[in-house]
Design a protein around this motif. Structure first.
Motif, PDB file in Angstrom:
ATOM      1  N   LYS A  26       0.854  -1.198   0.000  1.00 13.78           N
ATOM      2  CA  LYS A  26       0.000   0.000   0.000  1.00 13.78           C
ATOM      3  C   LYS A  26       0.877   1.230   0.000  1.00 13.78           C
ATOM      4  CE  LYS A  26      -4.548  -0.487   0.320  1.00 13.78           C
ATOM      5  NZ  LYS A  26      -5.347   0.186  -0.701  1.00 13.78           N
ATOM      6  N   LEU A  27       0.546   2.178  -0.857  1.00 20.12           N
ATOM      7  CA  LEU A  27       1.263   3.452  -0.852  1.00 20.12           C
ATOM      8  C   LEU A  27       0.793   4.271   0.336  1.00 20.12           C
ATOM      9  CD1 LEU A  27       0.807   4.281  -4.641  1.00 20.12           C
ATOM     10  CD2 LEU A  27       2.923   3.485  -3.529  1.00 20.12           C
ATOM     11  N   LEU A  28       1.756   4.910   1.001  1.00 19.63           N
ATOM     12  CA  LEU A  28       1.435   5.766   2.146  1.00 19.63           C
ATOM     13  C   LEU A  28       1.779   7.207   1.774  1.00 19.63           C
ATOM     14  CD1 LEU A  28       0.745   6.081   5.218  1.00 19.63           C
ATOM     15  CD2 LEU A  28       3.179   5.734   5.661  1.00 19.63           C
ATOM     16  N   THR A  33      -6.077   8.796   5.919  1.00 22.34           N
ATOM     17  CA  THR A  33      -7.111   7.784   5.707  1.00 22.34           C
ATOM     18  C   THR A  33      -6.531   6.386   5.921  1.00 22.34           C
ATOM     19  OG1 THR A  33      -8.373   9.127   4.164  1.00 22.34           O
ATOM     20  CG2 THR A  33      -8.642   6.757   3.967  1.00 22.34           C
ATOM     21  N   LEU A  34      -5.327   6.179   5.403  1.00 23.68           N
ATOM     22  CA  LEU A  34      -4.766   4.820   5.440  1.00 23.68           C
ATOM     23  C   LEU A  34      -4.483   4.336   6.865  1.00 23.68           C
ATOM     24  CD1 LEU A  34      -3.857   2.403   3.855  1.00 23.68           C
ATOM     25  CD2 LEU A  34      -1.634   3.499   3.497  1.00 23.68           C
ATOM     26  N   ILE A  35      -3.899   5.180   7.698  1.00 26.73           N
ATOM     27  CA  ILE A  35      -3.535   4.717   9.049  1.00 26.73           C
ATOM     28  C   ILE A  35      -4.786   4.323   9.861  1.00 26.73           C
ATOM     29  CG2 ILE A  35      -2.385   5.359  11.229  1.00 26.73           C
ATOM     30  CD1 ILE A  35      -0.428   4.818   8.880  1.00 26.73           C
ATOM     31  N   ALA A 119     -15.105  13.961  -0.002  1.00 23.68           N
ATOM     32  CA  ALA A 119     -13.869  14.758  -0.047  1.00 23.68           C
ATOM     33  C   ALA A 119     -14.055  15.989  -0.928  1.00 23.68           C
ATOM     34  CB  ALA A 119     -12.717  13.908  -0.565  1.00 23.68           C
ATOM     35  N   CYS A 120     -13.271  17.018  -0.634  1.00 27.93           N
ATOM     36  CA  CYS A 120     -13.424  18.300  -1.332  1.00 27.93           C
ATOM     37  C   CYS A 120     -12.699  18.335  -2.680  1.00 27.93           C
ATOM     38  CB  CYS A 120     -12.898  19.425  -0.440  1.00 27.93           C
ATOM     39  SG  CYS A 120     -13.727  19.532   1.159  1.00 27.93           S
ATOM     40  N   TYR A 121     -11.439  17.870  -2.721  1.00 29.88           N
ATOM     41  CA  TYR A 121     -10.643  18.003  -3.950  1.00 29.88           C
ATOM     42  C   TYR A 121     -11.301  17.412  -5.205  1.00 29.88           C
ATOM     43  CZ  TYR A 121      -6.293  19.953  -2.068  1.00 29.88           C
ATOM     44  OH  TYR A 121      -5.342  20.774  -1.526  1.00 29.88           O
ATOM     45  N   GLU A 156      -0.445  -0.759  -9.086  1.00 30.76           N
ATOM     46  CA  GLU A 156       0.932  -0.259  -9.230  1.00 30.76           C
ATOM     47  C   GLU A 156       1.024   1.042 -10.023  1.00 30.76           C
ATOM     48  OE1 GLU A 156       2.908  -3.660 -10.823  1.00 30.76           O
ATOM     49  OE2 GLU A 156       2.237  -4.873  -9.147  1.00 30.76           O
ATOM     50  N   GLU A 157      -0.042   1.829  -9.992  1.00 30.44           N
ATOM     51  CA  GLU A 157      -0.032   3.139 -10.663  1.00 30.44           C
ATOM     52  C   GLU A 157       0.004   4.223  -9.591  1.00 30.44           C
ATOM     53  OE1 GLU A 157      -3.251   3.654 -13.444  1.00 30.44           O
ATOM     54  OE2 GLU A 157      -2.223   5.328 -14.434  1.00 30.44           O
ATOM     55  N   ILE A 158       0.911   5.145  -9.744  1.00 28.60           N
ATOM     56  CA  ILE A 158       1.120   6.175  -8.713  1.00 28.60           C
ATOM     57  C   ILE A 158       0.811   7.549  -9.306  1.00 28.60           C
ATOM     58  CG2 ILE A 158       2.811   7.225  -7.154  1.00 28.60           C
ATOM     59  CD1 ILE A 158       4.385   4.591  -7.240  1.00 28.60           C
ATOM     60  N   ARG A 181     -15.656  17.954   9.191  1.00 28.40           N
ATOM     61  CA  ARG A 181     -15.511  18.959   8.130  1.00 28.40           C
ATOM     62  C   ARG A 181     -15.594  18.345   6.729  1.00 28.40           C
ATOM     63  NH1 ARG A 181     -12.409  23.435   9.824  1.00 28.40           N
ATOM     64  NH2 ARG A 181     -12.931  23.926  11.983  1.00 28.40           N
ATOM     65  N   TYR A 182     -15.700  17.035   6.617  1.00 23.65           N
ATOM     66  CA  TYR A 182     -15.963  16.459   5.301  1.00 23.65           C
ATOM     67  C   TYR A 182     -17.243  17.098   4.764  1.00 23.65           C
ATOM     68  CZ  TYR A 182     -12.675  12.477   5.064  1.00 23.65           C
ATOM     69  OH  TYR A 182     -11.560  11.697   4.945  1.00 23.65           O
ATOM     70  N   ALA A 183     -17.388  17.115   3.423  1.00 22.85           N
ATOM     71  CA  ALA A 183     -18.542  17.783   2.826  1.00 22.85           C
ATOM     72  C   ALA A 183     -19.811  16.946   2.976  1.00 22.85           C
ATOM     73  CB  ALA A 183     -18.275  18.029   1.344  1.00 22.85           C
TER      74      ALA A 183
HETATM   75  C1  LIG Z   1     -10.577  13.997  10.691  1.00 21.78           C
HETATM   76  C2  LIG Z   1     -10.460  14.098   9.186  1.00 21.78           C
HETATM   77  C3  LIG Z   1     -11.127  15.123   8.532  1.00 21.78           C
HETATM   78  C4  LIG Z   1     -11.040  15.248   7.146  1.00 21.78           C
HETATM   79  N1  LIG Z   1     -11.733  16.240   6.544  1.00 21.78           N
HETATM   80  C5  LIG Z   1     -11.684  16.359   5.200  1.00 21.78           C
HETATM   81  C6  LIG Z   1     -12.368  17.407   4.529  1.00 21.78           C
HETATM   82  O1  LIG Z   1     -13.014  18.280   5.122  1.00 21.78           O
HETATM   83  N2  LIG Z   1     -12.278  17.446   3.163  1.00 21.78           N
HETATM   84  C7  LIG Z   1     -11.510  16.560   2.455  1.00 21.78           C
HETATM   85  O2  LIG Z   1     -11.439  16.657   1.238  1.00 21.78           O
HETATM   86  N3  LIG Z   1     -10.831  15.583   3.067  1.00 21.78           N
HETATM   87  C8  LIG Z   1     -10.879  15.466   4.418  1.00 21.78           C
HETATM   88  N4  LIG Z   1     -10.175  14.481   5.019  1.00 21.78           N
HETATM   89  C9  LIG Z   1      -9.302  13.595   4.188  1.00 21.78           C
HETATM   90  C10 LIG Z   1      -7.846  14.090   4.170  1.00 21.78           C
HETATM   91  O3  LIG Z   1      -7.828  15.410   3.782  1.00 21.78           O
HETATM   92  C11 LIG Z   1      -6.877  13.339   3.204  1.00 21.78           C
HETATM   93  O4  LIG Z   1      -6.896  13.920   1.932  1.00 21.78           O
HETATM   94  C12 LIG Z   1      -7.190  11.936   2.996  1.00 21.78           C
HETATM   95  O5  LIG Z   1      -7.255  11.364   4.279  1.00 21.78           O
HETATM   96  C13 LIG Z   1      -6.163  11.152   2.142  1.00 21.78           C
HETATM   97  O6  LIG Z   1      -4.930  11.793   1.968  1.00 21.78           O
HETATM   98  P1  LIG Z   1      -3.582  11.230   2.569  1.00 21.78           P
HETATM   99  O7  LIG Z   1      -2.487  12.006   1.929  1.00 21.78           O
HETATM  100  O8  LIG Z   1      -3.625  11.217   4.047  1.00 21.78           O
HETATM  101  O9  LIG Z   1      -3.530   9.734   1.970  1.00 21.78           O
HETATM  102  P2  LIG Z   1      -3.266   8.330   2.669  1.00 21.78           P
HETATM  103  O10 LIG Z   1      -4.199   8.134   3.816  1.00 21.78           O
HETATM  104  O11 LIG Z   1      -1.825   8.134   2.945  1.00 21.78           O
HETATM  105  O12 LIG Z   1      -3.668   7.381   1.458  1.00 21.78           O
HETATM  106  C14 LIG Z   1      -5.029   7.254   1.054  1.00 21.78           C
HETATM  107  C15 LIG Z   1      -5.112   6.246  -0.113  1.00 21.78           C
HETATM  108  O13 LIG Z   1      -4.538   6.802  -1.290  1.00 21.78           O
HETATM  109  C16 LIG Z   1      -3.453   5.993  -1.778  1.00 21.78           C
HETATM  110  N5  LIG Z   1      -2.450   6.947  -2.283  1.00 21.78           N
HETATM  111  C17 LIG Z   1      -1.891   7.959  -1.588  1.00 21.78           C
HETATM  112  N6  LIG Z   1      -1.086   8.682  -2.383  1.00 21.78           N
HETATM  113  C18 LIG Z   1      -1.134   8.104  -3.617  1.00 21.78           C
HETATM  114  C19 LIG Z   1      -0.528   8.406  -4.871  1.00 21.78           C
HETATM  115  N7  LIG Z   1       0.298   9.467  -5.035  1.00 21.78           N
HETATM  116  N8  LIG Z   1      -0.805   7.610  -5.938  1.00 21.78           N
HETATM  117  C20 LIG Z   1      -1.646   6.556  -5.807  1.00 21.78           C
HETATM  118  N9  LIG Z   1      -2.264   6.218  -4.633  1.00 21.78           N
HETATM  119  C21 LIG Z   1      -2.003   6.998  -3.551  1.00 21.78           C
HETATM  120  C22 LIG Z   1      -3.003   5.183  -0.568  1.00 21.78           C
HETATM  121  O14 LIG Z   1      -2.382   3.966  -0.942  1.00 21.78           O
HETATM  122  C23 LIG Z   1      -4.329   4.951   0.149  1.00 21.78           C
HETATM  123  O15 LIG Z   1      -5.023   3.888  -0.451  1.00 21.78           O
HETATM  124  C24 LIG Z   1     -10.236  14.341   6.394  1.00 21.78           C
HETATM  125  C25 LIG Z   1      -9.540  13.327   7.066  1.00 21.78           C
HETATM  126  C26 LIG Z   1      -9.642  13.192   8.438  1.00 21.78           C
HETATM  127  C27 LIG Z   1      -8.877  12.094   9.128  1.00 21.78           C
END
Ligand SMILES: Cc1cc2nc3c(=O)[nH]c(=O)nc-3n(C[C@H](O)[C@H](O)[C@H](O)COP(=O)(O)OP(=O)(O)OC[C@H]3O[C@@H](n4cnc5c(N)ncnc54)[C@H](O)[C@@H]3O)c2cc1C
Length: 265
Positions: A26-28, A33-35, A119-121, A156-158, A181-183
């Motif tokens: 798994k990519l981190l 979200t992942l943890i 999610a917002c993005y 395996e696509e990043i 704060r999620y939408a």
């Molecule tokens: C309390 C809380 C509140 C939040 N509120 C909002 C909000 O208001 N609006 C909003 O939009 N989001 C919200 N989020 C989501 C947050 O903003 C993160 O964007 C989201 O958790 C995932 O991003 P991350 O970088 O932490 O990814 P990770 O948790 O590290 O990874 C998520 C998934 O994406 C994959 N991945 C990661 N990077 C790549 C890559 N470059 N290529 C391919 N796969 C990849 C990982 O393998 C995993 O499956 C919230 C999260 C939490 C915990």
């Protein structure tokens, strides 16, 4: 307890090799979200491949586009002078995500890879007709989002970077869940040369982010708040959960569209 290896590749090739070598790697990225997913035992990868040293950060202007590295965290997007100057709506969107910790860890790449329906993005990427570049190819936003938590990404696509057209004709309005704060509903309106006028909605659709053709048609006729009242928002394919009914989300879609439109001016 289960055993998990940790890998910290130094470039994209090493990251792909680590993914290929793992049985269930798994990519981190930011781990936001992942943890929690690992803690809840909803996933048990044999290897965590940390992208923090791969070189996917950075925000740069490239002609008419702003290019955001996949590992750009939300706080960087919010505070970037380039984003504030050329795409202020994206800076405001990033600043409204979660809390300070989430904004300092969570990344744009992680957000759109996960494609959480709240999610917002995803709304910004779709409304701005952004392009998503991966280790294999470049995808249009239209081809990228395929359903709730589903994307066109293959094994395996990043994701390496996301390219947005510069514009001041864009705005995002969100009715956020008061706890996370999620939408509950988020509406992103954008006018760009590449994508035309688009209205993308997050937080509401059973299949995740989507464009609303009725709102787009009404605003194409008259780019005015008054045009929104006449639009019928069908709630049959909207989510209904403990936070809001489909009917209430339909109501919020109109209200958030009005707020977003007023902010564009
Ligand atoms: C309390 C809380 C509140 C939040 N509120 C909002 C909000 O208001 N609006 C909003 O939009 N989001 C919200 N989020 C989501 C947050 O903003 C993160 O964007 C989201 O958790 C995932 O991003 P991350 O970088 O932490 O990814 P990770 O948790 O590290 O990874 C998520 C998934 O994406 C994959 N991945 C990661 N990077 C790549 C890559 N470059 N290529 C391919 N796969 C990849 C990982 O393998 C995993 O499956 C919230 C999260 C939490 C915990």
């Amino acid at each position: 307890m289960y055993a998990t290896r940790y890998s910290k590749p130094k470039n994209i090739e090493e990251a792909i090799s680590a993914l290929q070598a793992a049985e269930d790697g798994k990519l981190l990225a930011g781990g936001m979200t992942l943890i929690p997913t690992l803690k809840q035992r909803l996933a048990a990868p044999d290897c965590l491949i940390d992208l923090c040293a791969v070189g996917l950060s950075g925000i740069a202007e490239e002609g008419d586009a702003l290019v955001l590295g996949a590992m750009s965290c939300h706080a960087e997007v919010e505070s970037s002078a380039d984003v504030q100057k050329h795409l202020p709506a994206l800076s405001l969107l990033a600043g409204g995500i979660g809390d300070r910790q989430v904004r300092n860890c969570g990344t744009i790449g992680g957000s759109i890879a996960n494609n959480d329906p709240a999610a917002c993005y995803p709304a910004a990427v779709l409304a701005l007709a952004a392009r998503i570049t991966t280790s294999k190819r470049t995808l249009s936003a239209d081809d990228y989002f395929t359903g709730m938590f589903e994307t066109a990404l293959e094994e395996e696509e990043i994701i390496t970077k996301i390219s947005f057209p510069k514009t001041h004709k864009a705005s995002y309005a969100k009715f956020g869940n008061p706890a996370s704060r999620y939408a509950m509903v988020g509406v992103f309106i954008a006018k760009t040369d590449v994508g035309g006028l688009r209205v993308a909605i997050t937080g509401a659709g059973q299949d995740g982010v989507f464009r609303h053709s009725g709102l787009e048609a009404a605003l194409a006729d008259s780019f005015d708040v008054a045009a929104i009242d006449a639009v019928d928002i069908d709630d049959s394919e909207l989510m209904s959960d403990i936070h809001a009914s489909a009917d209430y989300r339909a109501h919020l879609i109109k209200e958030m569209t009005k707020l977003a439109l007023q902010a564009i001016g």
